[in-house]
Design an enzyme around this catalytic site. Structure first.
Site, short mmCIF file in Angstrom:
data_model
loop_
_atom_site.label_atom_id
_atom_site.label_comp_id
_atom_site.label_asym_id
_atom_site.label_seq_id
_atom_site.Cartn_x
_atom_site.Cartn_y
_atom_site.Cartn_z
N ARG A 163 0.82 -1.22 0.00
CA ARG A 163 0.00 0.00 0.00
C ARG A 163 0.85 1.27 0.00
O ARG A 163 0.37 2.32 -0.39
CB ARG A 163 -1.00 -0.03 1.17
CG ARG A 163 -2.10 -1.09 0.94
CD ARG A 163 -3.13 -1.13 2.05
NE ARG A 163 -2.61 -1.67 3.29
CZ ARG A 163 -2.76 -2.92 3.70
NH1 ARG A 163 -3.43 -3.79 2.96
NH2 ARG A 163 -2.24 -3.30 4.84
N GLU A 200 4.44 -9.70 15.19
CA GLU A 200 3.83 -10.14 16.44
C GLU A 200 4.23 -11.59 16.74
O GLU A 200 4.66 -11.94 17.82
CB GLU A 200 2.31 -10.01 16.34
CG GLU A 200 1.59 -10.16 17.66
CD GLU A 200 0.07 -10.10 17.50
OE1 GLU A 200 -0.60 -10.08 18.54
OE2 GLU A 200 -0.42 -10.08 16.37
#
Lengths: 288, 182
Positions: A163, A200
């Site tokens: 993006r 994560e």
């Protein structure tokens, strides 16, 4: 209450509890503990998509969004800002010593769609594709970045796959800089340098072409959103490894709960809009 | 049609900036690398300008760009002609409701997705990617747009590999490219 704090409370509608944030050193924190100490009684919040206007201006004020789809009103005035507006109005607070929020921001913020539970349960996904469908808001987004960065002698705009590829090139073209894609592994042909970074769970790798940038160049890093700051940090390291000076990181959206700004250390971060990444019930605790 | 044949003065500059990387992603493939073009502000701007000059004033309201290099060329064109930009993505990248189109690769299949509601029936659309090879991806993109009732006016790519005959695979849709590579 320590000095240097601003508090904003707002209430999505009359039957919902107050949502309280406080801001310190330009970083917004959820204020659950503050609520308890302030003796505000809480009722359980239903999920509300919250879009917060950013502070492009000085950190002593927080502005409310003029949001087409939500009703916000200020429940309590902030403690440390100079508020000149009527607190019952569903409008922005004005601070006398802070420049007014750019009028284009509201349209940009409200064009961003929040999708709950994507890519997995509990995540509120900030979807910029709806912004890209709004020709005025998309143009305004690019213009706001271009106005900030042109004439700053920036020769490189690095955009993070995928993006960042949408927002980076229009900025690069407008300011006369080259565009450098920062990609996932094995996408760039030819010689690359790689930087590993933590997710994560697990790790990922970001790559940049050898020779795309030269030592001494001034660079901007662009992505749609900053969450934990891991990806942006990797991009900063890649550029600095080849002697480039990273002037600033620029994102459309910041998720302040995830403290990405802190992870960038002294590298400045400029964003247009703030988003909540948790459902309200995840960070406002109901009173007993 | 291709600008190469029209001999626009900017074409040679654009072609010269495209780097060919042999044996990528696998032996025998001569990879057309547009990243070197993006390092040259003048030539990158010329690339966009040539598409913009062709498409502005043609009532195109949608520019669909194919992930990921179509994301680099599509948005600047969309912004300049006042169209919305619609990303066409690999599976599971777009949140919310999507429609999917499967297509054949040399070995196996892949899938392209578009958001439901991004494009309305009767909108006029342009499909943009950096390169057309066999035309499989572009064909899937055309199908996605036509399934929601949009009219695909043209496909636009920086580079064509004419030997792979992708032009014939576009359901009769016109193709415009700036550079051919044999």
């Amino acid at each position: 209450m320590q000095p240097g704090f601003s508090i904003l409370c707002f209430q999505a509608s009359a039957d919902l509890p107050f949502l309280v944030f406080y801001q310190r050193k330009g970083v917004m924190h959820a204020a659950a503990s503050l609520l308890n100490s302030s003796n505000l009684s809480l009722r359980f919040a239903s999920q509300t998509q919250t879009r917060l206007s950013p502070w492009i201006a000085a950190p002593s004020s927080v502005r409310l969004p003029l949001n087409r789809s939500q009703n916000y009103r200020i429940a309590l005035p902030p403690l440390h800002s100079t508020v000149s507006g009527d607190s019952t109005q569903p409008q922005q607070m004005a601070s006398a010593d802070v420049k007014a929020q750019d009028p284009r921001i509201a349209g940009i913020s409200s064009a961003i769609r929040v999708i709950p539970d994507f890519p997995k349960p509990g995540i509120m996904f900030q979807d910029i594709t709806t912004l890209l469908l709004d020709t005025k808001a998309f143009r305004d987004t690019i213009d706001l970045f271009v106005e900030r960065y042109k004439d700053k002698n920036i020769s490189v705009v690095a955009g993070i796959e995928a993006r960042g590829f949408i927002f980076g090139p229009p900025i690069a073209l407008a300011i006369g800089a080259k565009f450098v894609p920062m990609r996932k592994p094995k996408k760039l042909p030819g010689e690359v340098i790689s930087e590993e970074y933590s997710l994560e769970y697990g790790k990922d790798v970001m790559e940049m072409h050898v020779g795309a940038v030269q030592a001494g160049e001034r660079a901007l890093i662009v992505d749609d959103l900053v969450a934990t700051g891991g990806t942006l940090s990797a991009a900063i390291r890649l550029l600095e490894r080849v002697g480039v000076h990273v002037v600033e990181c620029a994102c459309v959206i910041e998720l302040p709960e995830l403290k990405g700004r802190e992870r960038l250390g002294e590298k400045p971060l400029f964003v247009l809009s703030l988003g909540l990444c948790s459902k309200l019930e995840n960070f406002i605790k109901p009173s007993d | 049609m291709s600008a190469y044949k029209d001999k626009d003065a900017r074409i040679n500059g654009i072609k010269d900036q495209i780097r060919v990387v042999p044996n990528f992603p696998k032996p025998g493939i001569m990879f057309q690398d547009i990243t070197t073009l993006l390092l040259k502000p003048k030539e990158f701007k010329d690339t966009i300008d040539m598409f913009v000059e062709r498409y502005k004033g043609k009532n195109i309201s949608v520019v669909a760009g194919i992930e990921a290099r179509g994301f680099i060329f599509g948005p600047p064109i969309a912004l300049a002609i006042g169209a919305k930009f619609v990303p066409l993505r690999k599976p599971k990248k777009l949140p919310g409701k999507v429609i999917s189109e499967e297509y054949i690769l040399e070995y196996g299949r892949d899938c392209l997705e578009m958001h439901v509601g991004a494009v309305e029936s009767a909108e006029r659309a342009l499909v943009v990617d950096d390169l057309i090879a066999t035309g499989g991806t572009l064909c899937a993109a055309i199908n996605l747009l036509e399934r929601v009732g949009a009219e695909v006016v043209e496909c636009a790519c920086v580079i064509e590999l004419p030997d792979l005959k992708g032009r014939e695979r576009l359901n009769g849709k016109p193709l415009y490219v700036l550079v051919e590579s044999h």
